[in-house]
Design a protein around this motif. Structure first.
Motif, PDB file in Angstrom:
ATOM      1  N   VAL A 161       0.660  -1.240  -0.023  1.00  0.00           N
ATOM      2  CA  VAL A 161       0.028   0.085   0.090  1.00  0.00           C
ATOM      3  C   VAL A 161       0.860   1.257  -0.101  1.00  0.00           C
ATOM      4  CG1 VAL A 161      -1.795   1.205   1.255  1.00  0.00           C
ATOM      5  CG2 VAL A 161      -1.799  -1.301   1.398  1.00  0.00           C
ATOM      6  N   VAL A 162       0.584   2.399  -0.939  1.00  0.00           N
ATOM      7  CA  VAL A 162       1.640   3.459  -0.980  1.00  0.00           C
ATOM      8  C   VAL A 162       0.918   4.278   0.433  1.00  0.00           C
ATOM      9  CG1 VAL A 162       1.804   5.497  -2.307  1.00  0.00           C
ATOM     10  CG2 VAL A 162       1.531   3.410  -3.527  1.00  0.00           C
ATOM     11  N   ARG A 163       1.914   4.627   0.910  1.00  0.00           N
ATOM     12  CA  ARG A 163       1.593   5.471   2.221  1.00  0.00           C
ATOM     13  C   ARG A 163       1.835   7.215   2.025  1.00  0.00           C
ATOM     14  NH1 ARG A 163       2.641   2.536   7.359  1.00  0.00           N
ATOM     15  NH2 ARG A 163       2.177   0.342   6.946  1.00  0.00           N
ATOM     16  N   GLU A 164       2.651   7.296   1.110  1.00  0.00           N
ATOM     17  CA  GLU A 164       2.762   8.750   0.907  1.00  0.00           C
ATOM     18  C   GLU A 164       1.459   9.594   0.274  1.00  0.00           C
ATOM     19  OE1 GLU A 164       6.828   7.298   0.199  1.00  0.00           O
ATOM     20  OE2 GLU A 164       4.900   6.495  -0.088  1.00  0.00           O
ATOM     21  N   TYR A 165       0.509   9.012  -0.044  1.00  0.00           N
ATOM     22  CA  TYR A 165      -0.782   9.752  -0.367  1.00  0.00           C
ATOM     23  C   TYR A 165      -2.164   8.821   0.180  1.00  0.00           C
ATOM     24  CZ  TYR A 165       2.577  11.522  -3.871  1.00  0.00           C
ATOM     25  OH  TYR A 165       3.687  11.976  -4.180  1.00  0.00           O
ATOM     26  N   LEU A 181      -6.095   7.611   5.825  1.00  0.00           N
ATOM     27  CA  LEU A 181      -4.963   6.707   5.679  1.00  0.00           C
ATOM     28  C   LEU A 181      -5.345   5.294   5.164  1.00  0.00           C
ATOM     29  CD1 LEU A 181      -2.525   7.486   8.471  1.00  0.00           C
ATOM     30  CD2 LEU A 181      -2.489   8.698   6.287  1.00  0.00           C
ATOM     31  N   HIS A 182      -4.680   4.771   4.302  1.00  0.00           N
ATOM     32  CA  HIS A 182      -5.002   3.419   3.900  1.00  0.00           C
ATOM     33  C   HIS A 182      -4.240   2.204   4.479  1.00  0.00           C
ATOM     34  CE1 HIS A 182      -5.979   6.387   0.167  1.00  0.00           C
ATOM     35  NE2 HIS A 182      -6.977   6.048   0.728  1.00  0.00           N
ATOM     36  N   TRP A 183      -3.711   2.455   5.665  1.00  0.00           N
ATOM     37  CA  TRP A 183      -3.120   1.770   6.686  1.00  0.00           C
ATOM     38  C   TRP A 183      -3.564   2.087   7.939  1.00  0.00           C
ATOM     39  CZ3 TRP A 183      -0.859   5.614   4.251  1.00  0.00           C
ATOM     40  CH2 TRP A 183       0.257   6.457   5.153  1.00  0.00           C
ATOM     41  N   GLY A 184      -3.284   1.284   8.977  1.00  0.00           N
ATOM     42  CA  GLY A 184      -3.644   1.542  10.389  1.00  0.00           C
ATOM     43  C   GLY A 184      -4.166   0.559  11.346  1.00  0.00           C
ATOM     44  N   LYS A 185      -4.175   0.749  12.392  1.00  0.00           N
ATOM     45  CA  LYS A 185      -4.486  -0.030  13.467  1.00  0.00           C
ATOM     46  C   LYS A 185      -6.144   0.134  13.741  1.00  0.00           C
ATOM     47  CE  LYS A 185       0.110  -0.246  15.793  1.00  0.00           C
ATOM     48  NZ  LYS A 185       0.815   0.041  16.651  1.00  0.00           N
ATOM     49  N   PRO A 186      -6.736  -0.877  13.887  1.00  0.00           N
ATOM     50  CA  PRO A 186      -8.252  -0.851  14.304  1.00  0.00           C
ATOM     51  C   PRO A 186      -8.273  -0.231  15.743  1.00  0.00           C
ATOM     52  CG  PRO A 186      -7.266  -3.091  14.496  1.00  0.00           C
ATOM     53  CD  PRO A 186      -6.439  -2.313  13.844  1.00  0.00           C
ATOM     54  N   PRO A 202      -7.229   3.965  -2.216  1.00  0.00           N
ATOM     55  CA  PRO A 202      -6.109   3.108  -2.058  1.00  0.00           C
ATOM     56  C   PRO A 202      -5.309   3.076  -3.431  1.00  0.00           C
ATOM     57  CG  PRO A 202      -7.897   1.696  -1.877  1.00  0.00           C
ATOM     58  CD  PRO A 202      -8.411   3.065  -1.816  1.00  0.00           C
ATOM     59  N   MET A 203      -4.181   3.146  -3.210  1.00  0.00           N
ATOM     60  CA  MET A 203      -3.119   2.686  -4.332  1.00  0.00           C
ATOM     61  C   MET A 203      -2.280   1.690  -4.063  1.00  0.00           C
ATOM     62  SD  MET A 203      -1.879   6.755  -4.610  1.00  0.00           S
ATOM     63  CE  MET A 203      -2.868   7.894  -4.307  1.00  0.00           C
ATOM     64  N   LEU A 204      -2.231   0.527  -4.518  1.00  0.00           N
ATOM     65  CA  LEU A 204      -1.787  -0.880  -4.443  1.00  0.00           C
ATOM     66  C   LEU A 204      -0.528  -0.919  -5.408  1.00  0.00           C
ATOM     67  CD1 LEU A 204      -4.023  -1.230  -2.396  1.00  0.00           C
ATOM     68  CD2 LEU A 204      -4.112  -3.296  -3.336  1.00  0.00           C
ATOM     69  N   ASN A 205       0.465  -1.453  -5.093  1.00  0.00           N
ATOM     70  CA  ASN A 205       1.810  -1.626  -5.963  1.00  0.00           C
ATOM     71  C   ASN A 205       2.036  -3.329  -6.032  1.00  0.00           C
ATOM     72  OD1 ASN A 205       1.998   1.173  -6.059  1.00  0.00           O
ATOM     73  ND2 ASN A 205       3.635   1.235  -5.086  1.00  0.00           N
ATOM     74  N   ASP A 209       6.356  -0.394  -1.847  1.00  0.00           N
ATOM     75  CA  ASP A 209       5.614   0.514  -1.608  1.00  0.00           C
ATOM     76  C   ASP A 209       6.302   2.059  -2.143  1.00  0.00           C
ATOM     77  OD1 ASP A 209       7.112   1.094   0.474  1.00  0.00           O
ATOM     78  OD2 ASP A 209       5.570   0.916   2.075  1.00  0.00           O
ATOM     79  N   ALA A 210       7.585   2.084  -2.330  1.00  0.00           N
ATOM     80  CA  ALA A 210       8.384   3.059  -2.500  1.00  0.00           C
ATOM     81  C   ALA A 210       8.102   3.674  -3.771  1.00  0.00           C
ATOM     82  CB  ALA A 210       9.855   2.711  -2.574  1.00  0.00           C
TER      83      ALA A 210
END
Length: 259
Positions: A161-165, A181-186, A202-205, A209-210
């Motif tokens: 998952v791209v984290r910059e956006y 954010l498209h990642w995180g803790k519940p 979300p943007m997936l690679n 993820d860089a």
């Protein structure tokens, strides 16, 4: 941050029109068109047919009505007369539309012609990850619940998952609080309340993820040159759960969660 029912109704109208833009794109034969040609067709459709405004045009100095992000381009791709869509390509069209003072934002990754199974899988998993995030939206949930649902689905299929956006609040302005954010803790992050409106995108690679930004100052690509895909919807938190304001007619499964 929260919108009134009247404001959400206006955003839903902008979202309905924007869904129609994607319906228009669905009917086009994209093979052989340049991304600039697609941009111009979309601009003419929004302005001429829908009597609305392409909200990206002029925003932050961007000169076009949409972002066109092809293959290894993660986001913010710039339409170009020299970039021709060919069979085997992936391309994300990210479009914002303003009507009656309110903005809707959505994107869809298109498969052009004969596309590899690996690319098809990336696109499907990215779409499903967005849906997982949407399904986590309800009053009392937390922003971290959305990001966690997306990230877990991506990781289960070995994508990054791209984290910059990230997603963002939206309304009269294209970008409002909060960041989504498209990642995180519940159970972490801002608590969702009825009337909040924001994007999930979300943007997936395929690979790492860089990412890096090209010299044009806009185009963001994967550092390893592998494929990336993205989907986006604008949503509103309702009393019962979530309403997808940019819902497209074919998205029957999301209609069932959109109240």
């Amino acid at each position: 941050m929260s919108k009134t029912p009247g404001e959400i109704a206006l955003m839903a109208e902008a979202g309905r029109l924007l869904a129609g833009v994607f319906g228009y794109l669905d009917r086009l034969d994209l093979i052989g068109l340049s991304t600039l040609q697609v941009n111009d067709l979309v601009d003419n459709y929004i302005v001429g047919e829908l009597k609305a405004r392409p909200a990206s045009k002029g925003q932050y100095g961007f000169a076009y009505s949409m972002n066109t992000s092809r293959n290894e381009v993660v986001c913010h791709g710039v339409p170009s007369a020299g970039e021709i869509l060919c069979s085997g390509d992936l391309v994300n069209f990210d479009i914002t539309l303003e009507k009656n003072g309110y903005i809707a934002d959505s994107s869809k990754t298109y498969l052009i012609g004969e596309v590899s199974q690996q690319a098809r899988q990336l696109v499907q998993v990215t779409y499903d990850a967005m849906c997982k995030g949407i399904e986590a939206v309800r009053p009392g949930a937390r922003l971290g619940d959305i990001g966690h649902a997306i990230e877990q689905h991506a990781r289960a299929h070995r994508y990054s998952v791209v984290r910059e956006y990230c997603g963002h609040g939206i309304g009269r302005e294209m970008h409002e609080p909060p960041e989504v954010l498209h990642w995180g803790k519940p159970g972490t992050g801002l608590t969702l309340r009825e009337g909040m409106t924001f994007t999930i995108e979300p943007m997936l690679n395929q690979g790492q993820d860089a990412v890096r930004t090209l010299r044009d100052g806009w185009t963001v690509v994967t550092r390893d040159g592998k494929l990336s895909a993205q989907f986006e919807h604008t949503v509103a938190v309702t009393r019962e759960g979530v309403r997808v304001l940019t819902l497209r007619p074919e998205e029957h499964h999301l209609r069932s969660v959109s109240s």
